[in-house]
Enzyme design. Sequence first.
Site, mmCIF file in Angstrom:
data_model
loop_
_atom_site.group_PDB
_atom_site.id
_atom_site.type_symbol
_atom_site.label_atom_id
_atom_site.label_comp_id
_atom_site.label_asym_id
_atom_site.label_seq_id
_atom_site.Cartn_x
_atom_site.Cartn_y
_atom_site.Cartn_z
ATOM 1 N NE ARG A 82 -0.775 4.794 8.760
ATOM 2 C CZ ARG A 82 -2.059 4.553 9.022
ATOM 3 N NH1 ARG A 82 -2.518 4.665 10.250
ATOM 4 N NH2 ARG A 82 -2.891 4.197 8.053
ATOM 5 C CB CYS A 113 -0.908 0.002 1.234
ATOM 6 S SG CYS A 113 -2.090 1.372 1.233
ATOM 7 C CG ASP A 129 -0.677 4.055 5.318
ATOM 8 O OD1 ASP A 129 0.219 4.534 6.041
ATOM 9 O OD2 ASP A 129 -1.885 4.081 5.622
ATOM 10 C CB CYS A 150 -5.799 -0.235 4.730
ATOM 11 S SG CYS A 150 -5.460 0.255 3.023
HETATM 12 CO CO CO Z 1 -3.451 1.308 3.008
#
Ligand code: CO
Length: 215
Positions: free
Chosen positions: A46, A42, A44, A101
Amino acid sequence: MQSCEILLQKNKQWAKQKLEQDPDFFNRLATTQSPEFLWIGCSDSRVSPEILVGAEPGEIFMHRNIANQVIHTDFNCLSVLQYAVSVLKVKHIIVCGHYNCGGIKAALDKQRSDLLITNKWLMHIKNTYRLHQEEIDSFEKEEDRHNRLVELNVIEQIRSLSHTSIIQTSWAKNDGPVLHGWVYGVNDGQLRSLTTRQSTDEIHPIFQYRQVSAE
Ligand code: CO
């Protein structure tokens, strides 16, 4: 100092430190790469793959998008996959989702009128929800519904990989790579394995290619 300048300054420090530890580090990487892993993760912030697994530059070939999806009309992801399998000959492909997510949460909500393009990307996740609607809806807490869809989405992407001509051809010729579905906990830093698929696993006939050359 602006935040982007801080990044450039940190990079200088990092490169200097690397050279101090290993004067040949960049020379070694300059001409070639031979990563053992393809990571599909992903976007993302993090979930930065190399940091999570303590990997160095050169160890992981990578593709990231919202909610770590393998979509059969996405030539970006498929190009990365083809290069990783056919040229780099990676031994393992990891699809890594993560709890909390935002893409998964958004997919379990109404479509936002200010995110017309992103909505289309999330449509695939809505379809995965429909496949497992009964199970997901059986969880009382919203967080549990989100997190179960995070896991089911990873498993779905591993299936999706096994349905590509790239993987089926490679499995017929080389027995590899092995596909791994993982999930990462942003709240505890832990990676967990959800599923594994390899060349000996059955693929549903409607997703099999009639002629996968084995020469
Ligand atoms: Co995500």
